[in-house]
Motif scaffolding. Structure first.
Motif, PDB file in Angstrom:
ATOM      1  N   SER A 272       1.091  -0.959  -0.001  1.00 27.93           N
ATOM      2  CA  SER A 272      -0.024   0.377  -0.405  1.00 27.93           C
ATOM      3  C   SER A 272       0.851   1.512   0.173  1.00 27.93           C
ATOM      4  CB  SER A 272      -1.319  -0.033   1.267  1.00 27.93           C
ATOM      5  OG  SER A 272      -1.647   1.363   1.672  1.00 27.93           O
ATOM      6  N   VAL A 273       1.983   1.339   0.640  1.00 31.45           N
ATOM      7  CA  VAL A 273       2.631   1.782   0.344  1.00 31.45           C
ATOM      8  C   VAL A 273       3.800   2.402  -0.366  1.00 31.45           C
ATOM      9  CG1 VAL A 273       4.815   2.884   2.076  1.00 31.45           C
ATOM     10  CG2 VAL A 273       3.147   2.514   3.491  1.00 31.45           C
ATOM     11  N   ALA A 274       4.036   1.741  -1.308  1.00 27.62           N
ATOM     12  CA  ALA A 274       4.804   1.803  -2.493  1.00 27.62           C
ATOM     13  C   ALA A 274       3.972   1.859  -3.727  1.00 27.62           C
ATOM     14  CB  ALA A 274       4.963  -0.157  -3.060  1.00 27.62           C
ATOM     15  N   LEU A 275       1.983   1.859  -3.448  1.00 32.26           N
ATOM     16  CA  LEU A 275       1.416   2.882  -4.778  1.00 32.26           C
ATOM     17  C   LEU A 275       0.855   4.158  -3.953  1.00 32.26           C
ATOM     18  CD1 LEU A 275      -2.119   3.112  -5.209  1.00 32.26           C
ATOM     19  CD2 LEU A 275      -0.549   2.297  -6.348  1.00 32.26           C
ATOM     20  N   SER A 276       1.473   4.475  -2.221  1.00 30.05           N
ATOM     21  CA  SER A 276       0.587   5.810  -2.029  1.00 30.05           C
ATOM     22  C   SER A 276       1.630   6.657  -2.367  1.00 30.05           C
ATOM     23  CB  SER A 276       0.423   5.535  -0.678  1.00 30.05           C
ATOM     24  OG  SER A 276      -0.622   4.795  -0.082  1.00 30.05           O
ATOM     25  N   VAL A 277       3.159   6.275  -2.515  1.00 26.96           N
ATOM     26  CA  VAL A 277       4.415   6.890  -2.622  1.00 26.96           C
ATOM     27  C   VAL A 277       4.056   7.559  -3.594  1.00 26.96           C
ATOM     28  CG1 VAL A 277       5.105   6.763  -0.187  1.00 26.96           C
ATOM     29  CG2 VAL A 277       6.299   5.468  -2.296  1.00 26.96           C
ATOM     30  N   THR A 278       3.423   6.644  -4.550  1.00 23.85           N
ATOM     31  CA  THR A 278       4.308   6.827  -6.395  1.00 23.85           C
ATOM     32  C   THR A 278       2.041   7.201  -6.952  1.00 23.85           C
ATOM     33  OG1 THR A 278       4.341   4.416  -6.707  1.00 23.85           O
ATOM     34  CG2 THR A 278       6.078   5.249  -6.416  1.00 23.85           C
ATOM     35  N   SER A 279       1.978   7.947  -5.846  1.00 24.68           N
ATOM     36  CA  SER A 279      -0.170   7.928  -6.421  1.00 24.68           C
ATOM     37  C   SER A 279       0.455   9.875  -6.841  1.00 24.68           C
ATOM     38  CB  SER A 279      -0.627   8.470  -5.378  1.00 24.68           C
ATOM     39  OG  SER A 279       0.290   9.077  -4.357  1.00 24.68           O
ATOM     40  N   GLY A 280       1.080  10.521  -6.826  1.00 25.42           N
ATOM     41  CA  GLY A 280       1.435  11.116  -7.795  1.00 25.42           C
ATOM     42  C   GLY A 280      -0.001  11.399  -9.409  1.00 25.42           C
TER      43      GLY A 280
END
Length: 427
Positions: A272-280
């Protein structure tokens, strides 16, 4: 290079534009860190007391009715009372329940029944609190920043979700359940201090008193909106058929990797974090229904893979992919809800949303525990994942409006934007 990074990294606009968003973000980080420790310790304690996957899965059953009743009523309360007051009161209640878990864990022979009673109480208070929290977000964040806010909130939850379960696994292993519950109490105490600094969030002067008629009005609105129904239905299918957290401890035993229990919880958060930190990039998406569909399908496929793999590291990798898929679907759901639901119904619809993303996991725990007890732990994973894929595919075929949803053309999204830009809407 800087422009490319800014297109990928999370959009920080909500953090810069809203003081209350910053307070809620930090408060949520603290409280979720503490509560995630109890989330790991409680089912593990039931497992140690009973040795039964069905007993662990039953925790979801005792949580279900309070969640339904108080989630719907909490939504009506959020439309009538100051949402800040509701958040403070329920946060204090959750802290008291964590204290009950601590006292029980310190007994020479901890009792089983208080664990189920507390689980039901936590479910009731969470049902009362979440509509107030969720409906507040649409008020304090600008309309065009709602997807970015959802991504930042997910990042907050999952940062705590990585640290909390990992810390809980270590604390339970080396210091016992009581230490984990003590950490939960500290988290709620700090969270209360943050919530005290929130701005008042009173309801409109003509808000309707909580009643069954008012709750029914919210349900009729949801039923009349196929896009909303689609988000609820897909999330329920994904969670009921492919939510295996209740049997993580048994999967770890099956793989001869008891040490990996905390890592299983953490793997979901890492994805989830991996998706969130690349969610721009998600701030530029307008077809949010597709995010819901593709994310839920990815979740089901990854859970099925976790059940097939025999190597613990491949299992953890699959769980990380599942966490990313769940987050993608959640961003789409949250954005659609906040973009389309009118302010006067926001609390009641938030109550329905609580049922959508909370009842599913509770039923999923029962499903996973029962299936693991009857057919084996591994089949509870891969069988549920495949059922999720079938369900998402069927719903996609019968919900064309969700597939076609576009924030720039949907009439409900345009109406909500106009409502929010009207000063009287914020009165």
């Amino acid at each position: 290079m800087a422009s490319k990074l800014s297109a990928i990294l999370p959009d920080l606009s909500p953090w810069r534009s809203s003081r209350d968003f910053r307070l809620l973000w930090v408060q949520g980080l603290i409280t979720f860190f503490g509560s995630s420790m109890a989330m790991v310790a409680l089912p593990l304690q039931i497992k140690e007391l009973t040795g039964s996957p069905l007993a662990v899965g039953a925790m979801g059953a005792v949580e279900l009715i309070p969640l339904i009743v108080f989630g719907l009523y909490g939504g009506a309360l959020a439309d009538y009372f100051d949402r800040r007051v509701l958040i403070l009161a329920t946060e204090a209640g959750l802290g008291l329940l964590a204290f009950v878990l601590l006292v029980n864990a310190l007994l020479p022979e901890p009792l089983l029944w208080p664990l189920y009673v507390v689980a039901a109480g936590v479910s009731a208070l969470a049902g009362l609190q979440r509509p107030a929290l969720d409906s507040l977000m649409a008020r304090i964040v600008p309309h065009d920043q709602l997807t970015a806010a959802a991504a930042l909130n997910t990042l907050r939850w999952q940062l705590a979700g990585i640290a909390g379960p990992a810390a809980a696994g270590l604390l339970v292993a080396y210091s016992g359940h009581a230490t984990a519950y003590g950490g939960t109490i500290v988290g709620y105490a700090l969270s209360l201090l943050m919530c005290l600094r929130l701005s008042p969030a009173p309801a409109a002067h003509d808000a309707e008193k909580p009643s069954l008629r008012g709750i029914a009005e919210g349900a009729r609105y949801a039923w009349s909106r196929p896009v909303l129904l689609g988000t609820y239905a897909i999330d329920l299918v994904a969670m009921i058929f492919a939510f295996p957290l209740a049997v993580f401890a048994f999967l770890a035993d099956d793989l001869d990797a008891e040490w990996s229990l905390g890592l299983m919880y953490t793997a979901l958060a890492v994805g989830s974090v991996a998706l969130s930190v690349t969610s721009g990039w998600t701030s530029r998406i307008r077809r949010h229904g597709l995010l819901v569909i593709f994310g839920a399908a990815a979740w089901g496929l990854a859970i099925a893979a976790a059940g097939w793999f025999s190597n613990i590291w491949l299992v953890l990798l699959a769980l990380a992919f599942a966490g990313a898929g769940d987050t993608l679907s959640g961003l789409g759901r949250s954005t659609i809800w906040n973009q389309t639901i009118p302010e006067e119904l926001r609390g009641r619809l938030a109550g329905i949303e609580v049922l959508s993303y909370s009842v599913g996991p509770q039923l999923g725990q029962v499903r996973a525990g029962a299936m693991a007890g009857w057919t084996g732990t591994r089949s509870a994973f891969w069988g549920g994942g495949l059922l999720c894929l079938v369900g998402v595919g069927a719903l996609t075929a019968v919900l064309p409006k969700l597939v076609r949803y576009d924030a720039d053309t949907d009439e409900d999204a345009l109406r909500r934007r106009a409502q929010k830009e009207t000063p009287q809407a914020q009165a």
